[in-house]
Design a protein around this motif. Structure first.
Motif, PDB file in Angstrom:
ATOM      1  N   PRO A   1      36.453  32.803  37.108  1.00 40.78           N
ATOM      2  CA  PRO A   1      37.123  33.710  38.051  1.00 40.78           C
ATOM      3  C   PRO A   1      36.313  34.979  38.318  1.00 40.78           C
ATOM      4  N   TYR A   2      35.563  35.437  37.321  1.00 38.03           N
ATOM      5  CA  TYR A   2      34.769  36.647  37.505  1.00 38.03           C
ATOM      6  C   TYR A   2      33.505  36.363  38.307  1.00 38.03           C
ATOM      7  N   ARG A   3      32.927  35.200  38.061  1.00 35.15           N
ATOM      8  CA  ARG A   3      31.638  34.902  38.686  1.00 35.15           C
ATOM      9  C   ARG A   3      31.773  34.685  40.193  1.00 35.15           C
ATOM     10  N   LYS A   4      33.021  34.445  40.640  1.00 35.73           N
ATOM     11  CA  LYS A   4      33.214  34.288  42.086  1.00 35.73           C
ATOM     12  C   LYS A   4      33.111  35.626  42.822  1.00 35.73           C
ATOM     13  N   ILE A   5      33.151  36.711  42.098  1.00 33.55           N
ATOM     14  CA  ILE A   5      33.141  38.043  42.739  1.00 33.55           C
ATOM     15  C   ILE A   5      31.701  38.512  42.927  1.00 33.55           C
ATOM     16  N   ASN A   6      31.338  38.753  44.180  1.00 33.24           N
ATOM     17  CA  ASN A   6      29.955  39.154  44.459  1.00 33.24           C
ATOM     18  C   ASN A   6      29.718  40.631  44.207  1.00 33.24           C
ATOM     19  N   ASP A   7      30.631  41.437  44.721  1.00 39.41           N
ATOM     20  CA  ASP A   7      30.431  42.873  44.534  1.00 39.41           C
ATOM     21  C   ASP A   7      31.676  43.504  43.909  1.00 39.41           C
ATOM     22  N   PRO A   8      31.736  43.523  42.576  1.00 46.62           N
ATOM     23  CA  PRO A   8      32.955  43.964  41.883  1.00 46.62           C
ATOM     24  C   PRO A   8      33.343  45.411  42.189  1.00 46.62           C
ATOM     25  N   LEU A   9      32.348  46.272  42.347  1.00 43.27           N
ATOM     26  CA  LEU A   9      32.700  47.676  42.578  1.00 43.27           C
ATOM     27  C   LEU A   9      33.265  47.886  43.973  1.00 43.27           C
ATOM     28  N   ASP A  10      32.740  47.140  44.944  1.00 46.32           N
ATOM     29  CA  ASP A  10      33.316  47.205  46.303  1.00 46.32           C
ATOM     30  C   ASP A  10      34.736  46.681  46.299  1.00 46.32           C
ATOM     31  N   LEU A  11      34.941  45.548  45.594  1.00 48.36           N
ATOM     32  CA  LEU A  11      36.277  44.963  45.536  1.00 48.36           C
ATOM     33  C   LEU A  11      37.249  45.918  44.838  1.00 48.36           C
ATOM     34  N   LEU A  12      36.779  46.526  43.758  1.00 44.96           N
ATOM     35  CA  LEU A  12      37.647  47.479  43.059  1.00 44.96           C
ATOM     36  C   LEU A  12      38.006  48.645  43.988  1.00 44.96           C
ATOM     37  N   ALA A  13      37.021  49.143  44.713  1.00 46.35           N
ATOM     38  CA  ALA A  13      37.290  50.266  45.627  1.00 46.35           C
ATOM     39  C   ALA A  13      38.331  49.878  46.670  1.00 46.35           C
ATOM     40  N   SER A  14      38.326  48.609  47.069  1.00 48.05           N
ATOM     41  CA  SER A  14      39.247  48.196  48.135  1.00 48.05           C
ATOM     42  C   SER A  14      40.675  47.974  47.620  1.00 48.05           C
ATOM     43  N   CYS A  15      40.834  47.728  46.318  1.00 48.22           N
ATOM     44  CA  CYS A  15      42.198  47.437  45.851  1.00 48.22           C
ATOM     45  C   CYS A  15      42.731  48.443  44.835  1.00 48.22           C
ATOM     46  N   ALA A  16      41.904  49.410  44.428  1.00 51.00           N
ATOM     47  CA  ALA A  16      42.366  50.373  43.415  1.00 51.00           C
ATOM     48  C   ALA A  16      42.972  51.607  44.063  1.00 51.00           C
ATOM     49  N   GLU A  17      43.991  52.138  43.393  1.00 53.29           N
ATOM     50  CA  GLU A  17      44.582  53.387  43.856  1.00 53.29           C
ATOM     51  C   GLU A  17      44.695  54.341  42.668  1.00 53.29           C
ATOM     52  N   VAL A  18      44.078  55.509  42.819  1.00 58.13           N
ATOM     53  CA  VAL A  18      44.181  56.512  41.760  1.00 58.13           C
ATOM     54  C   VAL A  18      45.525  57.217  41.919  1.00 58.13           C
ATOM     55  N   THR A  19      46.330  57.186  40.865  1.00 54.65           N
ATOM     56  CA  THR A  19      47.703  57.683  40.952  1.00 54.65           C
ATOM     57  C   THR A  19      47.951  58.729  39.872  1.00 54.65           C
ATOM     58  N   LYS A  20      48.487  59.853  40.304  1.00 54.31           N
ATOM     59  CA  LYS A  20      48.858  60.903  39.344  1.00 54.31           C
ATOM     60  C   LYS A  20      50.103  60.455  38.583  1.00 54.31           C
ATOM     61  N   GLY A  21      50.051  60.494  37.257  1.00 58.12           N
ATOM     62  CA  GLY A  21      51.240  60.060  36.542  1.00 58.12           C
ATOM     63  C   GLY A  21      51.196  60.395  35.062  1.00 58.12           C
ATOM     64  N   ASN A  22      52.378  60.412  34.484  1.00 59.34           N
ATOM     65  CA  ASN A  22      52.560  60.704  33.076  1.00 59.34           C
ATOM     66  C   ASN A  22      53.089  59.434  32.404  1.00 59.34           C
ATOM     67  N   ILE A  23      52.432  58.982  31.367  1.00 56.77           N
ATOM     68  CA  ILE A  23      52.829  57.729  30.714  1.00 56.77           C
ATOM     69  C   ILE A  23      54.303  57.747  30.294  1.00 56.77           C
ATOM     70  N   PHE A  24      54.790  58.928  29.952  1.00 61.13           N
ATOM     71  CA  PHE A  24      56.172  59.024  29.476  1.00 61.13           C
ATOM     72  C   PHE A  24      57.182  58.905  30.620  1.00 61.13           C
ATOM     73  N   GLU A  25      56.667  58.853  31.849  1.00 57.96           N
ATOM     74  CA  GLU A  25      57.559  58.721  33.011  1.00 57.96           C
ATOM     75  C   GLU A  25      57.348  57.407  33.759  1.00 57.96           C
ATOM     76  N   LEU A  26      56.591  56.476  33.166  1.00 60.64           N
ATOM     77  CA  LEU A  26      56.385  55.175  33.819  1.00 60.64           C
ATOM     78  C   LEU A  26      57.715  54.465  34.004  1.00 60.64           C
ATOM     79  N   ARG A  27      57.925  53.910  35.189  1.00 59.63           N
ATOM     80  CA  ARG A  27      59.183  53.186  35.438  1.00 59.63           C
ATOM     81  C   ARG A  27      59.079  51.754  34.907  1.00 59.63           C
ATOM     82  N   PRO A  28      60.156  51.181  34.415  1.00 59.57           N
ATOM     83  CA  PRO A  28      60.108  49.832  33.858  1.00 59.57           C
ATOM     84  C   PRO A  28      59.965  48.742  34.912  1.00 59.57           C
ATOM     85  N   ASN A  29      59.380  47.600  34.473  1.00 61.11           N
ATOM     86  CA  ASN A  29      59.369  46.360  35.283  1.00 61.11           C
ATOM     87  C   ASN A  29      58.661  46.487  36.625  1.00 61.11           C
ATOM     88  N   GLN A  30      57.502  47.141  36.644  1.00 62.13           N
ATOM     89  CA  GLN A  30      56.810  47.377  37.919  1.00 62.13           C
ATOM     90  C   GLN A  30      55.581  46.494  38.133  1.00 62.13           C
TER      91      GLN A  30
END
Ligand SMILES: C[S@@+](CC[C@H](N)C(=O)[O-])C[C@H]1O[C@@H](n2cnc3c(N)ncnc32)[C@H](O)[C@@H]1O
Length: 259
Positions: A129-158
């Motif tokens: 599954p990993y070897r099928k990815i040609n450019d992992p950093l580009d793919l990560l940039a396209s699907c990652a979202e940096v989110t401000k958050g506190n672990i103690f406030e994580l909502r359940p079942n997300q």
């Protein structure tokens, strides 16, 4: 300083999560010290985690069920997110510290060379599954979202898949907060979702640049007793680690599924 108390037979004394200066975390220094180059301990952890994810998604969870993954307390570490990449349509990089969020946002556009040159070849290894990815950093940039958050406030079942590396035990000296953070992480996942979590063993706290950050001295037994009520545990492994810094006794990696 926070109140003292006891939790599960261990004494709780000292700095809580709110007492540490997270918004002044020196991201550049932390990255260079920890992830500027691949170390052998991280190589071993990557193998444990990627083998586990391949096992999960080859055999148990249909790929189409995967909508969202989370990495809690990402700091300046992209390898947990990269390890989830083939199995995720979105990856939330959930981070409390302003400086680390800035660093992560910047890295998604302009990643440091070590991720592709040193980390990705080990992550991909011989795993399909990993070897099928040609450019992992580009793919990560396209699907990652940096989110401000506190672990103690994580909502359940997300989330359908989750990682938490060196966070619950490395953000507080308080055992009750270590336990609560770990429970919040697991509970943020949906039932049956795979997780991988790494912990410093018996950490005494750590410097990032000239700033000292708190840690809670935990063992394999503490990780097991904390996870057992909320998670199926596939394995808890110890990884030898030397010379990263003073005041710790290796690393612990837990893998399994939310109950
Ligand atoms: C020791 S660093 C680990 C960073 C990274 N995951 C790694 O593997 O190196 C701890 C991380 O937890 C974050 N953190 C501290 N308190 C937090 C909180 N309440 N909620 C979420 N993240 C937190 C810090 O900003 C930092 O990025």
């Amino acid at each position: 300083m926070s109140d003292s108390g006891t939790s599960g037979g261990l004494t709780t004394i000292g700095a809580g999560n709110n007492d540490a200066p997270w918004d002044f975390f020196d991201s550049k220094e932390y990255f260079e010290h920890n992830y500027g180059h691949l170390r052998d301990d991280d190589r071993q952890i990557i193998k444990i985690v990627t083998d586990f994810f391949v096992h999960c998604f080859d055999r148990t969870v249909p790929q189409k069920q995967l909508a969202s993954a989370i990495d809690v307390g990402s700091g300046t570490n992209l390898y947990p997110a990269l390890a989830m990449l083939p199995f995720s349509s979105s990856v939330t990089l959930y981070e409390h510290s302003y400086t680390n969020r800035q660093w992560l946002s910047d890295q998604l556009g302009r990643p440091k060379p070590s991720w592709k040159r040193e980390f990705w070849p080990v992550i991909a290894g011989a795993r399909g599954p990993y070897r099928k990815i040609n450019d992992p950093l580009d793919l990560l940039a396209s699907c990652a979202e940096v989110t401000k958050g506190n672990i103690f406030e994580l909502r359940p079942n997300q989330y359908n898949l989750g990682t938490m590396f060196f966070v619950a035990e490395s953000i507080t000296t308080r055992v009750d907060e270590f336990r609560r953070a770990t429970l919040r992480f697991v509970n943020s996942l949906r039932p049956g979702a795979p997780y991988a979590a790494a912990f410093m063993c018996r950490s005494q706290g750590y410097f990032v640049g000239s700033t000292f950050f708190p840690a809670c001295s935990i063992s394999v037994d503490d990780v097991r007793s904390c996870l057992a009520p909320v998670a199926r545990i596939r394995d808890i492994e110890t990884v030898e680690s030397h010379g990263l810094r003073d005041g710790y006794e290796g690393m612990i990696v837990a893998t399994g599924w939310k109950k």
